[in-house]
Design a protein around this motif. Structure first.
Motif, mmCIF file in Angstrom:
data_model
loop_
_atom_site.group_PDB
_atom_site.id
_atom_site.type_symbol
_atom_site.label_atom_id
_atom_site.label_comp_id
_atom_site.label_asym_id
_atom_site.label_seq_id
_atom_site.Cartn_x
_atom_site.Cartn_y
_atom_site.Cartn_z
ATOM 1 N N ASN A 1 1.131 -1.116 0.142
ATOM 2 C CA ASN A 1 -0.321 0.184 0.147
ATOM 3 C C ASN A 1 0.823 1.245 0.025
ATOM 4 O O ASN A 1 0.317 2.289 0.246
ATOM 5 N N THR A 2 2.182 0.944 -0.570
ATOM 6 C CA THR A 2 2.909 2.732 -0.597
ATOM 7 C C THR A 2 2.476 3.501 -1.819
ATOM 8 O O THR A 2 2.258 2.793 -3.128
ATOM 9 N N LYS A 3 2.543 4.499 -1.697
ATOM 10 C CA LYS A 3 2.186 5.211 -2.822
ATOM 11 C C LYS A 3 3.015 6.030 -3.010
ATOM 12 O O LYS A 3 3.922 6.653 -2.352
ATOM 13 N N LEU A 4 3.606 6.053 -4.488
ATOM 14 C CA LEU A 4 4.911 6.411 -4.413
ATOM 15 C C LEU A 4 5.036 7.254 -6.147
ATOM 16 O O LEU A 4 4.057 7.386 -6.871
ATOM 17 N N ALA A 5 5.632 8.495 -6.245
ATOM 18 C CA ALA A 5 5.671 9.264 -7.738
ATOM 19 C C ALA A 5 6.960 8.094 -8.795
ATOM 20 O O ALA A 5 8.272 7.135 -8.204
ATOM 21 N N TYR A 6 7.359 8.107 -9.610
ATOM 22 C CA TYR A 6 8.276 8.198 -10.526
ATOM 23 C C TYR A 6 9.025 9.139 -11.391
ATOM 24 O O TYR A 6 8.341 9.942 -12.002
ATOM 25 N N ILE A 7 9.909 9.450 -11.014
ATOM 26 C CA ILE A 7 10.910 10.362 -12.390
ATOM 27 C C ILE A 7 11.935 9.588 -12.981
ATOM 28 O O ILE A 7 12.900 9.347 -12.756
ATOM 29 N N SER A 8 11.492 9.767 -14.266
ATOM 30 C CA SER A 8 12.418 9.830 -15.300
ATOM 31 C C SER A 8 13.801 11.396 -16.050
ATOM 32 O O SER A 8 12.979 11.657 -16.264
ATOM 33 N N HIS A 9 14.749 10.866 -14.927
ATOM 34 C CA HIS A 9 15.366 11.540 -15.381
ATOM 35 C C HIS A 9 16.201 11.217 -16.571
ATOM 36 O O HIS A 9 17.032 10.462 -16.564
ATOM 37 N N ARG A 10 15.651 12.140 -17.467
ATOM 38 C CA ARG A 10 16.289 11.256 -18.977
ATOM 39 C C ARG A 10 17.667 12.610 -19.940
ATOM 40 O O ARG A 10 18.326 12.941 -20.280
ATOM 41 N N ILE A 11 18.954 11.302 -18.486
ATOM 42 C CA ILE A 11 20.170 12.191 -18.972
ATOM 43 C C ILE A 11 20.741 11.756 -20.441
ATOM 44 O O ILE A 11 22.238 11.555 -20.965
ATOM 45 N N ASN A 12 19.679 10.671 -20.393
ATOM 46 C CA ASN A 12 20.770 9.403 -21.993
ATOM 47 C C ASN A 12 19.372 9.824 -23.375
ATOM 48 O O ASN A 12 19.182 9.946 -22.842
ATOM 49 N N ASP A 13 20.305 8.886 -24.162
ATOM 50 C CA ASP A 13 19.356 9.115 -25.280
ATOM 51 C C ASP A 13 18.469 7.747 -25.660
ATOM 52 O O ASP A 13 19.728 6.416 -25.524
ATOM 53 N N TYR A 14 17.005 7.183 -25.053
ATOM 54 C CA TYR A 14 16.876 6.358 -25.256
ATOM 55 C C TYR A 14 14.987 6.416 -25.626
ATOM 56 O O TYR A 14 14.882 7.134 -25.953
#
Length: 137
Positions: A60-73
């Protein structure tokens, strides 16, 4: 700049999860993802990541997701809706953008996201946004 090299990293001292396609930093409220250069993020990678994350946090933990786009993909943008329907512990996401091409890709991904997805110009902006989400109040 990688998250590990930031002052925020030193303050938070997150748990680091290394997978074959990227490095992930797990904090109490959010995950910072740094996908390796040249990767293509498909459902099998997301499923592996989120299964590993689920085992790290309490139920039941709630989280946020941060996509740190320092690379090309590349990312299959339809993953967002599938991910949100399968794993409900991610309440919102932020994409940190440093290049105009990444902004275009993030804009396409935002169309497929059902939950809140913010495009940010810095890691600090993304973390501040996440820390002020109503889901964490």
């Amino acid at each position: 700049m990688k998250f590990e090299d930031s002052s925020i990293y030193k303050e938070l001292n997150p748990e680091k999860l290394v997978l074959p396609f990227g490095e992930f930093y797990l904090t109490d409220k959010f995950i910072v993802a740094e996908i390796y250069d040249g990767e293509h993020v498909d459902w099998s990678k997301i499923e592996l990541l989120l299964t590993k994350i689920e085992s790290f946090y309490k139920k039941n933990t709630k989280l946020a997701y941060i996509s740190h786009r320092i690379n090309d993909y590349s990312v299959n943008p339809q993953i967002w809706s599938h991910w949100e329907n399968t794993f409900d512990f991610i309440v919102a996401s932020a994409i940190v953008i440093y290049k105009s091409t990444t902004l275009m890709n993030a804009s396409i991904e935002k169309v497929f996201a059902n939950k809140s997805l913010k495009r940010c110009r810095s890691l600090e902006e993304g973390i501040n946004w996440v820390n002020n989400l109503k889901e964490f109040a």
